[in-house]
Design a protein around this motif. Structure first.
Motif, mmCIF file in Angstrom:
data_model
loop_
_atom_site.group_PDB
_atom_site.id
_atom_site.type_symbol
_atom_site.label_atom_id
_atom_site.label_comp_id
_atom_site.label_asym_id
_atom_site.label_seq_id
_atom_site.Cartn_x
_atom_site.Cartn_y
_atom_site.Cartn_z
ATOM 1 N N GLU A 77 3.376 7.885 1.932
ATOM 2 C CA GLU A 77 3.460 8.109 3.296
ATOM 3 C C GLU A 77 4.712 7.189 3.594
ATOM 4 O O GLU A 77 5.010 6.102 3.640
ATOM 5 C CB GLU A 77 2.802 7.589 4.025
ATOM 6 N N GLY A 89 1.125 6.218 12.465
ATOM 7 C CA GLY A 89 -0.037 5.868 12.147
ATOM 8 C C GLY A 89 -0.187 4.748 11.147
ATOM 9 O O GLY A 89 -1.589 4.372 10.865
ATOM 10 N N PHE A 90 0.266 3.933 10.784
ATOM 11 C CA PHE A 90 0.604 2.604 10.025
ATOM 12 C C PHE A 90 -0.525 1.512 10.281
ATOM 13 O O PHE A 90 -0.316 0.899 10.845
ATOM 14 C CB PHE A 90 1.771 1.887 9.989
ATOM 15 N N ASN A 91 -1.073 0.901 9.256
ATOM 16 C CA ASN A 91 -2.206 0.086 9.216
ATOM 17 C C ASN A 91 -1.842 -1.480 8.649
ATOM 18 O O ASN A 91 0.198 -1.265 8.270
ATOM 19 C CB ASN A 91 -3.050 0.871 9.568
ATOM 20 N N ARG A 92 -2.759 -1.998 8.362
ATOM 21 C CA ARG A 92 -2.154 -3.874 8.424
ATOM 22 C C ARG A 92 -1.663 -4.019 6.295
ATOM 23 O O ARG A 92 -1.280 -4.340 6.119
ATOM 24 C CB ARG A 92 -3.312 -4.513 8.232
ATOM 25 N N ARG A 93 -1.482 -2.841 6.062
ATOM 26 C CA ARG A 93 -1.443 -2.443 4.477
ATOM 27 C C ARG A 93 0.037 -1.750 4.266
ATOM 28 O O ARG A 93 0.295 -1.216 3.447
ATOM 29 C CB ARG A 93 -2.703 -1.869 4.063
ATOM 30 N N GLY A 151 0.770 -1.206 0.010
ATOM 31 C CA GLY A 151 -0.387 0.371 -0.079
ATOM 32 C C GLY A 151 0.804 1.256 -0.184
ATOM 33 O O GLY A 151 1.503 1.161 -0.359
ATOM 34 N N ARG A 152 0.380 2.005 0.122
ATOM 35 C CA ARG A 152 1.087 3.513 0.304
ATOM 36 C C ARG A 152 1.513 3.517 1.889
ATOM 37 O O ARG A 152 2.616 4.615 1.438
ATOM 38 C CB ARG A 152 0.267 5.122 0.210
ATOM 39 N N GLN A 153 2.116 3.125 2.999
ATOM 40 C CA GLN A 153 2.682 3.140 3.734
ATOM 41 C C GLN A 153 3.634 2.872 3.798
ATOM 42 O O GLN A 153 3.932 0.717 3.839
ATOM 43 C CB GLN A 153 1.608 3.111 5.098
#
Lengths: 368, 368
Positions: free
Chosen positions: A69, A98-102, A41-43
């Motif tokens: 990000e 604030g990074f998520n599972r993706r 993803g983008r993170q």
């Protein structure tokens, strides 16, 4: 066996829907957006150490797309940092961002960074994507491939960890230009290991190629890395979670881990301890009547040519070895299991070595 | 749907070669050697907390064979202990005992113990066997089944963890006799959840059965546990690692985790926060035109009958919710994803709730 390509080369670790490529070649990090295909993803967070950040962080940034990000975390150097405290710093940074599972972690560095970042990825939100960008020979030929991740515990090496496969391994052979000679030698220990356990032809090639490898000759290095990765990928595809054949990759490691833990992580490099450990395993194999004295001398000569230590630490007694070895992950109930050599190029797991034979080897093996 | 067996009952979580049984019934812990079939080897460690140790440790010992290397570790009580520090204490104890990869951990206790011991097992030597012996209603109907393990982080609930399935789940319904009423209510929140997301008949049954459940009537409890475990096992078998349908089990959890994290772990019980969170999700679903006002009142009445709080903490502002909810594991990039209710007995994951609708709900929802 005499293939000596220096251009880009791709292998695959075949693990069904978790299969991934190993790209090997010069200048790979410099390719704009070269890491893009494996981002979840983008993170994105690049995790590296102080030394590698100075040398390659800028290049690694260029291998990522622009619209991310992007976070960067620089940890201190060295095997002594391979612990839960530093993995926690990665988790803290991910949560603060604030990074998520993706999200995707990029492990830029040697085996310590790769193992820690892989473990951080395995456990962050119960598992996120990561990419291995190994910058030491040891990480390129061994630790970045196969999904073993984790950290050390004061009571044992790699005791806390997970099997967690990367999305890709990107080996830029140019990064070896800045590798200190002692670390190059440590990496060669793992290269030699593949020859000893599974490929007598490769071992013979190494005997003549070691001077070129220590001089960083590109063609020789490329071949050594490709052949090592190919052998590792084969074994991992056969036995991902070490129920069988994968244990052979631990040749020299039971002795070696005892040395590392006893000496304090980082005082002996992992590859140095494994090198000495392989010589101990070869000598024990000879005492069991499997290797000849000539075989053992060949092993000693190869390790010497690689610039590796041939003696165990002066201060380590027999019990210092035995108490650490009893904690080895390969053991079943209280039975010690060792990787030994029936012949050069052929290894086995043995749990029937008489205790007295092992103790005598530990007593008589040279100390330095 | 009116099945009310009180004798032993077995379900299966169907996950190929990682499938495992859930045994439910009275007196299961008292059966000598009852845990024996799921041990990986002779090294076994029971991990529990202080309260449960006093009540059930002796009984758990009896469920193990005699000829073991048995260790016991008693941790402090409470959600506030569900952190890396306490998982590390499990790892320390395992290494000090010289336990190897063939050891088995037994998680004897509620959801906190189960989640921590499961995570300790997932990462010890890259993965060892464990058995869930849940002693709270919440653990019996939810957290012990399905392999979600992990710990909290100051910035978010269950942020560090792994998917790691137990070898078996042993639910001795007798253990509920000693459960404090507040914890019983918290467990009922998760039972109600299954009705809300997937089984309108079960929800209707619960509406009349709640008084009996709060009185610990054995037949009602047995049915509530069996039906909850069956629904959970179905969902986990469909989607082990939460790529899809499993996310529905998070009804009320995005709001609830924000409450728990904001209030400090353990001040609100997990089930209490989930109960209030489900009411918030129901109200939001009504604002989106999905549920009727009557539906929402039904949800409110069920939660009241279960003895659960119906108001959010007085001191939590809109931003206190939003900032925590943005860290939710279900989110993709910076998109908030919520589990909502198109109807009672039917749930969906929604990422299109207008921000203003959510903010208004958060502002207007009653505080206590």
């Amino acid at each position: 066996m005499t293939q000596t390509l220096t251009g880009p080369h791709t292998l695959e670790v075949a693990l069904g829907d978790r299969s991934y490529p190993i790209h090997i070649g010069p200048g790979l990090l410099g390719e704009p957006g070269g890491l893009a295909p494996w981002l979840a993803g983008r993170q994105v967070m690049i995790v590296t150490n102080e030394t590698v950040a100075t040398l390659y962080l800028e290049r690694c940034r260029k291998a990522l797309p622009d619209d991310l990000e992007l976070c960067e975390l620089v940890l201190p150097d060295g095997e002594a940092t391979k612990n839960l405290e530093h993995v926690s710093r990665i988790w803290d940074a991910l949560l603060e961002a604030g990074f998520n599972r993706r999200c995707t972690l990029v492990a830029l560095g040697g085996g310590v960074i790769g193992d820690m970042v892989g473990f951080a990825a395995a456990c962050y939100q119960r598992g996120v994507a990561f990419i291995q960008v190994p910058t030491t020979l040891l990480a390129q030929v061994d630790s970045s491939v196969g999904g073993k991740t984790g950290v050390n515990h004061p009571l044992g090496k790699n005791m806390i960890g997970a099997f967690w496969q990367p999305r890709a391994v990107l080996i830029d052979t140019d990064t070896l230009a800045t590798l200190p000679p002692r670390e190059l030698s440590a990496g060669l220990a793992e290269v030699i290991k593949y020859g000893l356990i599974r490929d007598a032809d490769f071992l013979a090639w190494l005997e003549q190629a070691l001077p070129a490898l220590r001089d960083l000759a590109p063609a020789a290095l490329a071949h050594a890395i490709q052949r090592s990765c190919a052998l590792k990928a084969e074994i991992v595809a056969e036995d991902e979670t070490e129920q069988g054949v994968r244990a052979l990759l631990n040749l020299g490691h039971t002795f070696g881990h005892a040395i590392e833990a006893h000496q304090g992580y980082g005082n002996w490099l992992h590859g140095e301890a494994v090198g000495t450990g392989m010589l101990m395993a070869a000598e024990l194999s000879a005492r069991l009547g499997w290797l000849t004295t000539d075989d053992v001398e060949r092993v000693r000569a190869i390790l010497r040519a690689a610039g590796l230590p041939l003696e165990a630490p002066a201060e380590m007694g027999v019990d210092d070895f035995l108490s650490r070895m009893r904690l080895d992950k390969k053991n079943v109930d209280s039975r010690l299991r060792l990787v030994l050599l029936p012949a050069l190029g052929d290894a086995c797991v043995d749990d029937a070595t008489p205790e007295v034979t092992l103790a005598t080897l530990l007593e008589q093996f040279p100390r330095g």
